[in-house]
Design a protein around this motif. Sequence first.
Motif, short mmCIF file in Angstrom:
data_model
loop_
_atom_site.label_atom_id
_atom_site.label_comp_id
_atom_site.label_asym_id
_atom_site.label_seq_id
_atom_site.Cartn_x
_atom_site.Cartn_y
_atom_site.Cartn_z
N ARG A 72 0.83 -1.21 0.00
CA ARG A 72 0.00 0.00 0.00
C ARG A 72 0.87 1.26 0.00
N LEU A 73 1.89 1.27 0.84
CA LEU A 73 2.78 2.43 0.90
C LEU A 73 3.56 2.60 -0.40
N ALA A 74 3.99 1.49 -1.01
CA ALA A 74 4.72 1.57 -2.28
C ALA A 74 3.84 2.15 -3.37
N LEU A 75 2.56 1.76 -3.38
CA LEU A 75 1.62 2.29 -4.38
C LEU A 75 1.44 3.80 -4.18
N LEU A 76 1.27 4.23 -2.92
CA LEU A 76 1.07 5.65 -2.64
C LEU A 76 2.30 6.46 -3.03
N GLU A 77 3.48 5.96 -2.69
CA GLU A 77 4.71 6.67 -3.02
C GLU A 77 4.91 6.76 -4.53
N GLU A 78 4.59 5.68 -5.25
CA GLU A 78 4.76 5.71 -6.70
C GLU A 78 3.77 6.68 -7.33
N ALA A 79 2.53 6.70 -6.86
CA ALA A 79 1.54 7.63 -7.40
C ALA A 79 1.98 9.07 -7.18
N ASN A 80 2.50 9.36 -5.99
CA ASN A 80 2.99 10.72 -5.71
C ASN A 80 4.18 11.07 -6.59
N ALA A 81 5.09 10.12 -6.79
CA ALA A 81 6.27 10.38 -7.61
C ALA A 81 5.89 10.63 -9.07
N LEU A 127 4.20 -6.24 -19.85
CA LEU A 127 3.85 -4.94 -19.30
C LEU A 127 5.05 -4.25 -18.66
N VAL A 128 5.86 -5.02 -17.94
CA VAL A 128 7.06 -4.45 -17.31
C VAL A 128 8.06 -4.01 -18.38
N ASP A 160 15.18 14.78 -11.34
CA ASP A 160 15.17 14.16 -10.00
C ASP A 160 13.86 13.41 -9.76
N ALA A 161 12.72 14.02 -10.14
CA ALA A 161 11.42 13.36 -9.98
C ALA A 161 11.32 12.13 -10.86
N LEU A 162 11.84 12.22 -12.08
CA LEU A 162 11.81 11.07 -12.99
C LEU A 162 12.66 9.93 -12.45
N ASN A 163 13.80 10.25 -11.87
CA ASN A 163 14.67 9.21 -11.30
C ASN A 163 13.97 8.51 -10.13
N THR A 164 13.25 9.29 -9.31
CA THR A 164 12.50 8.68 -8.20
C THR A 164 11.40 7.77 -8.71
N THR A 165 10.73 8.19 -9.78
CA THR A 165 9.68 7.36 -10.37
C THR A 165 10.23 6.03 -10.87
N ILE A 166 11.38 6.09 -11.52
CA ILE A 166 12.00 4.86 -12.03
C ILE A 166 12.40 3.94 -10.89
N ASP A 167 12.95 4.51 -9.83
CA ASP A 167 13.37 3.69 -8.68
C ASP A 167 12.17 3.02 -8.01
N GLN A 169 9.46 1.95 -9.30
CA GLN A 169 8.94 0.77 -9.99
C GLN A 169 9.59 -0.50 -9.43
N THR A 170 10.90 -0.45 -9.22
CA THR A 170 11.60 -1.60 -8.66
C THR A 170 11.09 -1.91 -7.25
N THR A 171 10.89 -0.86 -6.46
CA THR A 171 10.39 -1.05 -5.10
C THR A 171 9.02 -1.70 -5.08
N ARG A 172 8.14 -1.23 -5.97
CA ARG A 172 6.79 -1.76 -5.97
C ARG A 172 6.73 -3.18 -6.52
N LEU A 173 7.52 -3.48 -7.54
CA LEU A 173 7.56 -4.84 -8.06
C LEU A 173 8.08 -5.81 -7.00
N ALA A 174 9.11 -5.36 -6.26
CA ALA A 174 9.65 -6.21 -5.20
C ALA A 174 8.61 -6.45 -4.11
N ALA A 175 7.84 -5.40 -3.78
CA ALA A 175 6.79 -5.56 -2.75
C ALA A 175 5.69 -6.50 -3.22
#
Length: 259
Positions: A72-81, A127-128, A160-167, A169-175
């Motif tokens: 849930r937190l990974a989804l929220l962080e990715e949406a914000n990014a 999709l990935v 910087d925002a784009l780099n966070t968005t890319i990172d 994706q890895t976090t959310r896939l791992a979760a």
Amino acid sequence: MPEVIDFSLWFTLAATIMLFVGSALIGVWFSRSREAAGGTSVTTLHSAILGMLALLVGFTFAMALSRHEARRLALLEEANAIGTAALRARMIPVPYAGESVALIAEYIDLRQRIAEVGPTHVDLKALVNRSNEIQETLWQRAMKAAALDPAMVPTGLYIDALNTTIDLQTTRLAASRAHIPEVVYLTIYFVACCAMGFSGYVAALETSRLGSSTLLMAFLVTAVIMLIHDLDRPNQGFIRLNQQPMLDTARSIADWQRG
């Protein structure tokens, strides 16, 4: 070899009920065949196994709940990014601003589809791969925008925002792939079967048959274990991740494109 996550929840529910009721019936049959007499030793062992089962179920439930919260937190962080990247993309030089926002709109749609298909779906890899392609295209556009306007504001902030968005994706896939280990499920089922077997054994000592209390216990244990299964599968069952943050971000991007 198929894993627990590969089976549907309804199949898992039916198999779990049959397994536990069958274990209780085996306990009844064993008690009758041995003509066993009641005693405190059997009751004590039965209570000890039930306590062990309660401990295992409690720890596993906490494990499943923590993984669900991490998703849930990974989804929220990715949406914000993604939302931040889309806002900052509007400020970079033309024509890269419009192209980047359009790519981000497609990207967020892909992220929602990835969340819907789940970690074991056959379309996940495609999709990935498409998400990775969009990330690379966005990065190339950002580099070209930086060549036109190397200032920290706005190009540097967008990168910087784009780099966070890319990172993320890895976090959310791992979760999404972080499920309860198979050995934990096997241990719970083994201990639960032993507990149900002893419940049937003790019930047969008292009434010479499988009592309603034993059946009730089988269904209650099944219900708790199925709750763990449900928490461990964010795209199936009754407990699902709320995709509203992604939907809100996608809607804001679409409103800007229409305007």
